[in-house]
Scaffold this active site. Structure first.
Site, PDB file in Angstrom:
ATOM      1  N   GLY A  87       0.824  -1.045   0.005  1.00  0.00           N
ATOM      2  CA  GLY A  87       0.051  -0.122  -0.054  1.00  0.00           C
ATOM      3  C   GLY A  87       1.003   1.219  -0.172  1.00  0.00           C
ATOM      4  CG  ASP A 141      -0.981   6.061  -5.073  1.00  0.00           C
ATOM      5  OD1 ASP A 141      -1.679   6.736  -4.268  1.00  0.00           O
ATOM      6  OD2 ASP A 141      -1.317   4.929  -5.314  1.00  0.00           O
TER       7      ASP A 141
HETATM    8  C1  GLA Z   1      -4.817   3.654  -4.170  1.00  0.00           C
HETATM    9  C2  GLA Z   1      -4.906   4.636  -5.659  1.00  0.00           C
HETATM   10  C3  GLA Z   1      -4.924   5.947  -5.198  1.00  0.00           C
HETATM   11  C4  GLA Z   1      -6.001   6.211  -4.018  1.00  0.00           C
HETATM   12  C5  GLA Z   1      -5.811   5.098  -2.753  1.00  0.00           C
HETATM   13  C6  GLA Z   1      -6.782   5.569  -1.947  1.00  0.00           C
HETATM   14  O1  GLA Z   1      -3.659   3.999  -3.827  1.00  0.00           O
HETATM   15  O2  GLA Z   1      -4.117   4.283  -6.396  1.00  0.00           O
HETATM   16  O3  GLA Z   1      -5.566   6.689  -6.167  1.00  0.00           O
HETATM   17  O4  GLA Z   1      -7.272   6.084  -4.587  1.00  0.00           O
HETATM   18  O5  GLA Z   1      -5.854   3.836  -3.245  1.00  0.00           O
HETATM   19  O6  GLA Z   1      -6.915   6.579  -1.019  1.00  0.00           O
END
Ligand code: GLA
Length: 388
Positions: free
Chosen positions: A124, A173
């Site tokens: 994550g 991200d």
């Molecule tokens: C993933 C996605 C992001 C965002 C997060 C949740 O990391 O790539 O764009 O939506 O989940 O905040």
């Protein structure tokens, strides 16, 4: 960060002995503002000191890419002009970003690339955005005279996820990976794309990630379903208010959400409810940070966890367990970080509690799941860059 020599030695060995240029891009953390990016809301990420490093060089061919994933010891060659592209999921990031950079006017031709990462996969922390922005940075430099802007590179990374990897993600991200700055979090308004650097040096506290090691895989996961739920609610609100313009949940009020509750059903209602609350929480965290009130920041983090777990339903047993341990230990704030469905919790911990918290979390998690969570101390680092 990894050593350049590590990547370089593999690049030399696996191709023709020549060297290229080396680029690096980080993964990210997010203090608060989850699943708000694709809803036009606010996020509060920062880049980390871990990421992807790639050596790249034009190889003189029209469209042959020779790619080596150092960590996987996997070599894939493919053609940019082949509409199907490579099958290996890691190679699709290279293929996708190259085609997206072409769309931006960069005349990408054949190249050799070897890359490695120290950002944990599936935790994550967005190893995929780190790849996209690293490769975009290299292609922009090698083939594009660096004419593509940072924002366009971030958007090309996002388009790679949408068009080649099956994840309908937001922009957080890729934004964090491209724009990161050491020591700073960034508050981004995902609708206007305005952002602000926020020096983050919480006196007496630290941020630590606990990785459940439950595999986090957004492709084919219910991530896209969550986004669909949000869009469905917006559609219903728009239909009720044809005079207004409702693009995302950012444009919707609590009253409007309540009006469509029965039509959209409880599941979509709860999801939208989380998003509206989360949008406000990011702003509340900014105020609390400005006042140096970290206890308030922590409270808001726990609220986010609760919402992600109960309303947005992107948690899992292991992450809820880690969150409970944090609460029991008196940790200031703790929550799921990133898309969810596994991965890490992010914890705001008082320095004097740190050791005891980590020891307790390891012991209890191990007793229940037979392995310890991994621990990553957060160091906020720089965004995409050329190293040499
Ligand atoms: C993933 C996605 C992001 C965002 C997060 C949740 O990391 O790539 O764009 O939506 O989940 O905040």
């Amino acid at each position: 960060m990894m050593e350049i020599d590590f990547v370089r030695s593999r690049f030399i060995k696996h191709f023709d002995g020549k060297t290229g240029n080396v680029y690096a891009s980080p993964g990210r953390i997010n203090l608060i503002g989850e699943h708000t990016d694709y809803n036009g809301g606010f996020v509060f990420p920062g880049a980390v000191d871990k990421g992807i490093m790639a050596e790249m060089r034009a190889n003189g061919t029209e469209d042959t890419v020779m790619a080596y994933a150092i960590d996987l010891k996997d070599r894939v060659d493919f053609h940019l002009n082949d509409p199907a592209g490579p099958r290996a999921s890691w190679a699709r990031y290279i293929y996708g970003i190259a085609l997206e950079m072409r769309k931006l006017g960069v005349p990408v031709k054949g190249f050799n690339i070897a890359f490695a990462g120290d950002v944990p996969l599936g935790a994550g922390m967005s190893s995929s955005a780190a790849m996209e922005s690293c490769f975009a940075c290299g292609l922009n430099d090698i083939f594009g005279d660096n004419k593509v802007s940072q924002w366009d590179m971030a958007l090309a990374g996002q388009a790679t996820e949408h068009n080649y990897c099956g994840v309908n993600c937001g922009i957080m991200d890729q934004f964090a990976s491209v724009f990161g700055k050491a020591g700073c979090l960034m508050r981004l308004d995902c609708r206007s794309r305005e952002f602000e650097y926020f020096p983050f040096k919480p006196d007496g506290y630290r941020l630590v990630l606990l990785d459940s090691v439950v595999k986090h895989q957004l492709a084919g996961s219910p991530y896209n379903d969550r986004r669909n739920s949000c869009e469905n609610v917006v559609k219903h609100i728009q239909a009720k208010h044809p005079e207004g313009k409702f693009e995302t949940l950012r444009d919707c009020t609590w009253e409007q959400l309540d009006e469509v509750r029965a039509e959209v059903g409880e599941e979509d209602y709860k999801r939208a409810k989380f998003v509206l609350g989360e949008k406000d929480r990011v702003l509340a965290v900014c105020d609390a940070l400005n006042e140096g009130d970290y206890e308030r920041v922590g409270e808001l983090m726990y609220q986010t966890h609760e919402g992600l777990s109960k309303d947005y339903e992107v948690s899992c047993e292991e992450l809820d367990f880690l969150n409970d341990i944090a609460k029991e230990c008196g940790v200031t704030g703790s929550r799921i970080m990133g898309g969810g469905f596994g991965g890490c919790t992010i914890n705001l911990v008082r320095n004097d509690l740190y050791k005891q918290f980590i020891a307790t979390a390891k012991e209890k998690f191990n007793a229940k799941y037979g392995h310890e969570p991994k621990v990553y101390d957060v160091v906020i680092g720089d965004g995409s860059r050329k190293l040499c």
